[in-house]
Design a protein around this motif. Structure first.
Motif, PDB file in Angstrom:
ATOM      1  N   ALA A  74      30.984 138.371  45.440  1.00  0.00           N
ATOM      2  CA  ALA A  74      30.898 139.202  46.728  1.00  0.00           C
ATOM      3  C   ALA A  74      31.590 140.562  46.877  1.00  0.00           C
ATOM      4  O   ALA A  74      30.283 140.775  47.986  1.00  0.00           O
ATOM      5  CB  ALA A  74      31.952 138.020  47.095  1.00  0.00           C
ATOM      6  N   ARG A  75      31.746 141.191  46.302  1.00  0.00           N
ATOM      7  CA  ARG A  75      32.361 142.386  46.351  1.00  0.00           C
ATOM      8  C   ARG A  75      31.256 143.448  45.994  1.00  0.00           C
ATOM      9  O   ARG A  75      30.819 144.381  46.212  1.00  0.00           O
ATOM     10  CB  ARG A  75      33.650 142.524  45.745  1.00  0.00           C
ATOM     11  N   GLN A  76      30.364 143.360  44.678  1.00  0.00           N
ATOM     12  CA  GLN A  76      29.294 143.725  44.625  1.00  0.00           C
ATOM     13  C   GLN A  76      27.820 144.113  46.077  1.00  0.00           C
ATOM     14  O   GLN A  76      27.391 144.647  45.951  1.00  0.00           O
ATOM     15  CB  GLN A  76      28.178 143.025  43.278  1.00  0.00           C
ATOM     16  N   LEU A  77      27.860 142.953  47.007  1.00  0.00           N
ATOM     17  CA  LEU A  77      27.933 143.479  48.610  1.00  0.00           C
ATOM     18  C   LEU A  77      28.291 144.364  49.191  1.00  0.00           C
ATOM     19  O   LEU A  77      27.789 143.691  50.481  1.00  0.00           O
ATOM     20  CB  LEU A  77      27.915 141.963  48.843  1.00  0.00           C
ATOM     21  N   ILE A  78      29.642 144.215  49.053  1.00  0.00           N
ATOM     22  CA  ILE A  78      30.222 144.899  50.143  1.00  0.00           C
ATOM     23  C   ILE A  78      29.874 146.467  50.392  1.00  0.00           C
ATOM     24  O   ILE A  78      29.431 147.119  50.000  1.00  0.00           O
ATOM     25  CB  ILE A  78      32.061 145.061  49.401  1.00  0.00           C
ATOM     26  N   GLU A  79      29.061 147.201  51.471  1.00  0.00           N
ATOM     27  CA  GLU A  79      29.256 147.913  52.179  1.00  0.00           C
ATOM     28  C   GLU A  79      29.778 149.189  51.586  1.00  0.00           C
ATOM     29  O   GLU A  79      30.669 149.178  51.670  1.00  0.00           O
ATOM     30  CB  GLU A  79      29.033 148.061  53.115  1.00  0.00           C
ATOM     31  N   GLU A  80      28.961 150.392  51.032  1.00  0.00           N
ATOM     32  CA  GLU A  80      29.701 151.246  50.763  1.00  0.00           C
ATOM     33  C   GLU A  80      30.166 151.537  51.901  1.00  0.00           C
ATOM     34  O   GLU A  80      29.631 152.281  52.827  1.00  0.00           O
ATOM     35  CB  GLU A  80      28.651 152.774  49.908  1.00  0.00           C
ATOM     36  N   GLY A  81      31.841 152.548  51.706  1.00  0.00           N
ATOM     37  CA  GLY A  81      33.016 153.135  52.111  1.00  0.00           C
ATOM     38  C   GLY A  81      33.428 151.892  52.888  1.00  0.00           C
ATOM     39  O   GLY A  81      34.456 151.829  53.938  1.00  0.00           O
ATOM     40  N   SER A  82      33.496 150.339  52.663  1.00  0.00           N
ATOM     41  CA  SER A  82      34.453 150.023  53.425  1.00  0.00           C
ATOM     42  C   SER A  82      35.984 150.037  52.623  1.00  0.00           C
ATOM     43  O   SER A  82      35.851 150.145  51.104  1.00  0.00           O
ATOM     44  CB  SER A  82      33.693 148.260  53.185  1.00  0.00           C
ATOM     45  N   ARG A  83      36.387 149.552  52.892  1.00  0.00           N
ATOM     46  CA  ARG A  83      38.253 148.991  52.491  1.00  0.00           C
ATOM     47  C   ARG A  83      39.260 148.654  52.620  1.00  0.00           C
ATOM     48  O   ARG A  83      38.645 147.171  53.226  1.00  0.00           O
ATOM     49  CB  ARG A  83      38.869 150.215  53.469  1.00  0.00           C
ATOM     50  N   LEU A  84      39.412 148.179  51.786  1.00  0.00           N
ATOM     51  CA  LEU A  84      40.545 146.858  51.206  1.00  0.00           C
ATOM     52  C   LEU A  84      41.970 146.785  52.717  1.00  0.00           C
ATOM     53  O   LEU A  84      42.366 147.894  51.943  1.00  0.00           O
ATOM     54  CB  LEU A  84      40.802 146.731  49.856  1.00  0.00           C
ATOM     55  N   ILE A  85      41.742 146.079  53.562  1.00  0.00           N
ATOM     56  CA  ILE A  85      42.755 146.085  54.004  1.00  0.00           C
ATOM     57  C   ILE A  85      44.367 145.107  54.456  1.00  0.00           C
ATOM     58  O   ILE A  85      44.758 144.834  54.660  1.00  0.00           O
ATOM     59  CB  ILE A  85      42.373 146.333  55.596  1.00  0.00           C
ATOM     60  N   TRP A  86      43.884 144.162  53.678  1.00  0.00           N
ATOM     61  CA  TRP A  86      44.468 142.676  53.394  1.00  0.00           C
ATOM     62  C   TRP A  86      44.489 142.309  52.180  1.00  0.00           C
ATOM     63  O   TRP A  86      43.367 142.129  51.942  1.00  0.00           O
ATOM     64  CB  TRP A  86      44.291 142.324  54.800  1.00  0.00           C
ATOM     65  N   THR A  87      44.971 142.123  52.147  1.00  0.00           N
ATOM     66  CA  THR A  87      45.005 140.472  50.670  1.00  0.00           C
ATOM     67  C   THR A  87      46.410 139.485  51.092  1.00  0.00           C
ATOM     68  O   THR A  87      47.550 139.537  52.327  1.00  0.00           O
ATOM     69  CB  THR A  87      45.679 140.918  49.332  1.00  0.00           C
ATOM     70  N   CYS A  88      46.404 138.407  50.598  1.00  0.00           N
ATOM     71  CA  CYS A  88      46.654 137.210  50.834  1.00  0.00           C
ATOM     72  C   CYS A  88      46.645 136.298  49.515  1.00  0.00           C
ATOM     73  O   CYS A  88      45.726 136.567  48.742  1.00  0.00           O
ATOM     74  CB  CYS A  88      46.166 136.277  52.176  1.00  0.00           C
ATOM     75  N   GLU A  89      48.078 135.477  49.207  1.00  0.00           N
ATOM     76  CA  GLU A  89      47.773 134.350  47.965  1.00  0.00           C
ATOM     77  C   GLU A  89      47.479 133.197  48.926  1.00  0.00           C
ATOM     78  O   GLU A  89      48.339 132.678  49.979  1.00  0.00           O
ATOM     79  CB  GLU A  89      49.003 134.481  47.371  1.00  0.00           C
ATOM     80  N   ALA A  90      46.490 132.348  48.303  1.00  0.00           N
ATOM     81  CA  ALA A  90      46.593 130.907  49.156  1.00  0.00           C
ATOM     82  C   ALA A  90      46.608 129.650  47.498  1.00  0.00           C
ATOM     83  O   ALA A  90      45.856 130.574  46.075  1.00  0.00           O
ATOM     84  CB  ALA A  90      45.629 130.978  49.690  1.00  0.00           C
ATOM     85  N   ASN A  91      46.212 128.755  48.238  1.00  0.00           N
ATOM     86  CA  ASN A  91      45.878 127.841  46.265  1.00  0.00           C
ATOM     87  C   ASN A  91      44.414 126.741  46.503  1.00  0.00           C
ATOM     88  O   ASN A  91      44.419 125.922  46.109  1.00  0.00           O
ATOM     89  CB  ASN A  91      46.877 126.780  46.493  1.00  0.00           C
ATOM     90  N   SER A  92      43.991 127.211  47.758  1.00  0.00           N
ATOM     91  CA  SER A  92      42.664 126.545  48.591  1.00  0.00           C
ATOM     92  C   SER A  92      42.004 127.513  49.180  1.00  0.00           C
ATOM     93  O   SER A  92      42.769 128.146  49.818  1.00  0.00           O
ATOM     94  CB  SER A  92      43.144 125.283  48.978  1.00  0.00           C
ATOM     95  N   HIS A  93      40.498 126.832  49.510  1.00  0.00           N
ATOM     96  CA  HIS A  93      39.919 127.816  50.483  1.00  0.00           C
ATOM     97  C   HIS A  93      40.456 127.915  51.259  1.00  0.00           C
ATOM     98  O   HIS A  93      40.725 128.713  52.746  1.00  0.00           O
ATOM     99  CB  HIS A  93      38.173 127.425  50.280  1.00  0.00           C
ATOM    100  N   PHE A  94      40.968 126.561  52.099  1.00  0.00           N
ATOM    101  CA  PHE A  94      41.337 126.382  53.471  1.00  0.00           C
ATOM    102  C   PHE A  94      42.266 127.084  53.685  1.00  0.00           C
ATOM    103  O   PHE A  94      42.873 127.412  55.256  1.00  0.00           O
ATOM    104  CB  PHE A  94      41.475 124.352  53.669  1.00  0.00           C
ATOM    105  N   GLU A  95      43.411 126.827  52.865  1.00  0.00           N
ATOM    106  CA  GLU A  95      44.854 127.868  53.211  1.00  0.00           C
ATOM    107  C   GLU A  95      44.786 129.185  52.382  1.00  0.00           C
ATOM    108  O   GLU A  95      45.021 129.860  54.366  1.00  0.00           O
ATOM    109  CB  GLU A  95      45.867 128.017  51.510  1.00  0.00           C
ATOM    110  N   ALA A  96      43.481 130.164  52.587  1.00  0.00           N
ATOM    111  CA  ALA A  96      42.831 130.734  52.427  1.00  0.00           C
ATOM    112  C   ALA A  96      42.165 131.633  53.969  1.00  0.00           C
ATOM    113  O   ALA A  96      42.848 132.262  54.396  1.00  0.00           O
ATOM    114  CB  ALA A  96      42.228 131.940  51.196  1.00  0.00           C
TER     115      ALA A  96
END
Length: 105
Positions: free
Chosen positions: A52-74
């Protein structure tokens, strides 16, 4: 810190609560990347998100992170972060499987 008590030949393990939760589930870090047009990429951190990160446009920024134990929780946390209301899924049984259940540790 793990505390071990030996009582009558049995071992009792006393773990801090956050360590105990780790025994029950595997939380994984997720990243939210965004560009100037506010187009988002929300993906797993680490090796599971490399594609997924290989598809990120140039100039995109990491703006937030979180921890989750499932796709639904994320996704629930992502929707809360973006103030989009309650996240729902067309496949809740699948999306609520924990990463540990999927073998991602």
């Amino acid at each position: 810190m793990i505390i071990i008590n030996k009582l009558k030949g049995d071992f009792n393990f006393h773990l801090p609560f956050n360590k105990l939760l780790g025994v029950l589930s595997t939380n994984m870090k997720h990243e939210l990347w965004s560009n100037d047009d506010e187009l988002d990429t929300f993906c797993l951190a680490g090796v599971h998100g490399e594609g997924a990160r290989q598809l990120i446009e140039e100039g995109s920024r990491l703006i937030w992170t979180c921890e989750a134990n499932s796709h639904f929780e994320a996704m629930t946390k992502y929707y809360e972060y973006r103030s989009w209301g309650v996240y729902t899924s067309d496949y809740p049984e699948q999306d609520k499987q924990t990463y540990k259940e999927l073998g991602w540790e």
